[in-house]
Design an enzyme around this catalytic site. Structure first.
Site, short mmCIF file in Angstrom:
data_model
loop_
_atom_site.label_atom_id
_atom_site.label_comp_id
_atom_site.label_asym_id
_atom_site.label_seq_id
_atom_site.Cartn_x
_atom_site.Cartn_y
_atom_site.Cartn_z
N GLY A 151 0.80 -1.20 0.00
CA GLY A 151 0.00 0.00 0.00
C GLY A 151 0.84 1.26 0.00
N CYS A 152 0.15 2.39 0.13
CA CYS A 152 0.80 3.68 -0.07
C CYS A 152 1.80 4.03 1.03
CB CYS A 152 -0.26 4.77 -0.19
SG CYS A 152 -1.56 4.71 1.07
N TYR A 153 1.41 3.85 2.30
CA TYR A 153 2.34 4.18 3.38
C TYR A 153 3.59 3.29 3.34
CZ TYR A 153 -1.01 7.24 5.86
OH TYR A 153 -1.84 8.26 6.23
N ALA A 156 5.91 4.28 0.29
CA ALA A 156 6.66 5.54 0.46
C ALA A 156 7.76 5.39 1.50
CB ALA A 156 5.70 6.65 0.86
#
Length: 340
Positions: A151-153, A156
């Site tokens: 996912g995004c977290y 990144a």
């Protein structure tokens, strides 16, 4: 032309998959399931997709929904895909699977139960999934037929931290990850804390000390982290700001050079001296990174910005599917964001 099925296509990540696949030169969508929107035309729920899918309607999921598809994307809430993906794997259809949920990301079933509050329903399949962050885990794709796209977290944070950890440039414990997400990360269903009135003009932290993406960030980055997510008043985007102690002598130029070497040849990663901006990545599959060493306080600062629905979800899923299918990873994906 490869046939694709999108399971859970009525949510934001599913809709973004439909948008990306509409322009994909080697994949076409054969079926789009969405139980809450079954019978509704795709263009009625998402008018921007109407021109690309004039005759496509959402259908309810059945075990036969993905029959005949070459690639099956699962864009379901956490906990749902582990109940239905094993049937597809065990059926031996030969379909390639890309799961956007967290169900098969963690290698340890006990960690899943600890952080997600429920026993994993298919722990025997965890080892069958590659970890879908190609820039860091491309080697896990060899021979794989299924990918768990992070996912995004975690994406990144891992892109910012993993090269520094692997090079021994920072201490791998006591790392702080502060990250802010756009509201689309909370999904399409209405929630009191994600309505316009709640979010507009506000900026708030949540999941203090116990956010369920913490073990995945640690697994993907190789660092022990204190993770604090924030909800920002924007539709899309992730900005992760990470703080770590250097493991030895450090300077900004060396950190940037380390990034440049780690991501050399990676089309979706931009390393720059400039502070990254979520707006610069909007609508793309790109991640923008930078790093600093602050001599006054002795901290390393590592930052990564990306689109939470792009490189943080659906774009990454398409990149992984391209890899599984033997296509160039950039096929059908933008490296340039939409601005303003």
């Amino acid at each position: 032309m490869l046939s694709a099925a999108v399971v859970g296509a009525s949510g934001y990540t599913g809709a973004e998959l439909l948008r990306l696949l509409a322009a994909h030169p080697a994949m076409s969508v054969a079926v789009a399931t969405g139980d809450t929107a079954a019978g509704t035309a795709v263009g009625e729920l998402y008018p921007h997709l109407g021109p690309a899918y004039p005759d496509l309607a959402f259908t309810a999921y059945t075990p036969d929904a993905a029959a005949g598809a070459d690639v099956v994307f699962f864009a379901l809430p956490h906990g749902a895909s582990q109940r239905i993906v094993p049937d597809l794997l065990d059926a031996g259809t030969g379909a390639l699977i890309v799961d956007l949920a967290a169900d098969f990301r963690l290698s340890d079933a006990a960690a899943y139960e600890q952080w997600y509050g429920a026993a994993h329903q298919a722990p025997e399949h965890l080892a069958h999934f590659a970890y879908g962050l190609p820039e860091l885990y491309r080697g896990t794709f060899d021979g794989a037929a299924a990918v768990a796209a992070p996912g995004c977290y975690p994406t990144a944070a891992a892109l910012a931290l993993a090269p520094l950890v692997r090079a021994g440039a920072i201490e791998a414990h006591g790392v702080i990850v502060d990250a802010a997400s756009g509201v689309s990360g909370a999904g399409r269903p209405a929630k009191p804390h994600t309505s316009f009135c709640a979010v507009e003009g506000d900026f708030a932290a949540y999941g203090l000390g116990d956010h369920r993406h913490t073990p995945e960030i640690e697994q993907a980055s190789g660092a022990g982290v204190l993770f604090t997510p924030h909800l920002a008043p924007m539709n899309r985007g992730i900005l992760a700001t990470c703080y770590a102690r250097p493991a030895g002598a450090a300077c900004t130029d060396d950190l940037l050079a380390l990034y440049a070497d780690a991501y050399a040849g990676e089309p979706f990663v931009t390393v720059s001296e400039s502070s990254p901006s979520t707006k610069a990545t909007l609508g793309s599959n790109s991640a923008h990174l930078t790093a600093r060493f602050d001599a006054r306080t002795g901290w390393v600062i590592a930052l990564c910005a990306l689109d939470n629905l792009g490189k943080g979800a659906s774009g990454q899923a398409v990149q992984c599917a391209n890899r599984l299918c033997g296509l160039d990873e950039t096929t059908g994906l933008a490296t340039v964001g939409v601005y303003p």
